[in-house]
Scaffold this active site. Sequence first.
Site, PDB file in Angstrom:
ATOM      1  N   CYS A  90      -2.305  -0.216   7.188  1.00 19.51           N
ATOM      2  CA  CYS A  90      -1.425   0.955   7.114  1.00 19.51           C
ATOM      3  C   CYS A  90      -1.436   1.734   8.419  1.00 19.51           C
ATOM      4  CB  CYS A  90      -1.833   1.846   5.951  1.00 19.51           C
ATOM      5  SG  CYS A  90      -1.449   1.073   4.368  1.00 19.51           S
ATOM      6  N   GLU A 110       1.128   3.891   1.776  1.00 15.77           N
ATOM      7  CA  GLU A 110       1.700   4.334   3.056  1.00 15.77           C
ATOM      8  C   GLU A 110       2.872   3.438   3.456  1.00 15.77           C
ATOM      9  OE1 GLU A 110      -1.444   3.702   2.273  1.00 15.77           O
ATOM     10  OE2 GLU A 110      -2.856   4.844   3.501  1.00 15.77           O
ATOM     11  N   HIS A 149       0.862  -1.187   0.000  1.00 13.91           N
ATOM     12  CA  HIS A 149       0.000   0.000   0.000  1.00 13.91           C
ATOM     13  C   HIS A 149       0.897   1.236   0.000  1.00 13.91           C
ATOM     14  CE1 HIS A 149      -3.908  -1.991   1.731  1.00 13.91           C
ATOM     15  NE2 HIS A 149      -3.370  -2.680   0.743  1.00 13.91           N
ATOM     16  N   CYS A 202      -5.885   2.455   5.633  1.00 16.86           N
ATOM     17  CA  CYS A 202      -6.620   1.237   5.991  1.00 16.86           C
ATOM     18  C   CYS A 202      -6.062   0.713   7.321  1.00 16.86           C
ATOM     19  CB  CYS A 202      -6.460   0.190   4.878  1.00 16.86           C
ATOM     20  SG  CYS A 202      -4.855  -0.642   4.888  1.00 16.86           S
TER      21      CYS A 202
HETATM   22 ZN   LIG Z   1      -3.389   0.406   3.468  1.00 15.34          ZN
END
Ligand SMILES: [Zn+2]
Length: 157
Positions: free
Chosen positions: A87, A56, A54, A84
């Site tokens: 993250c 991040e 992801h 999310c």
């Molecule tokens: Zn994430």
Amino acid sequence: MNQDEYFLRAAIQLAREGMTTGQGGPFGAVIVRNGEIVGQGCNRVTSTNDPTAHAEVVAIRDACQKLGTFQLEGCTLYASCEPCPMCLGAIYWARPSRIVYGAFHSDAGRAGFDDQFIYEELDKPREQRHIPMHQLLHEEADAVFTEWIAFENRIHY
Ligand SMILES: [Zn+2]
């Protein structure tokens, strides 16, 4: 221009570029310390076959590599979308000082990125979660923590 808006726009632009260059979903992140970008990333899940790539997480890895540290105190993480749960966990481990985000996770949900499911799972007791969790060998596994406590070369984090 407001500094937060400037860097958040950079994260949004990374989201757009990552999408249009086929790297992954439309998410971008930038990490800033003392007014300077020290790490950045876009979602690379599909192009690297890495479900943890992801934006991040990619940005945290980039910043930590560049700064030679595993903690991001004094940094601000800018994310094109509200992080999310994975993250958010990674961000808490990396310990930046602030998070600034653009879209809400419900906006991502509208685009097919439904992390609401994970938030709901976290609220459930272990035995009611979608992926079964089996606990075994407690004594043997817990012994490693006793060894860690006594380990002379331990680096606290
Ligand atoms: Zn994430």
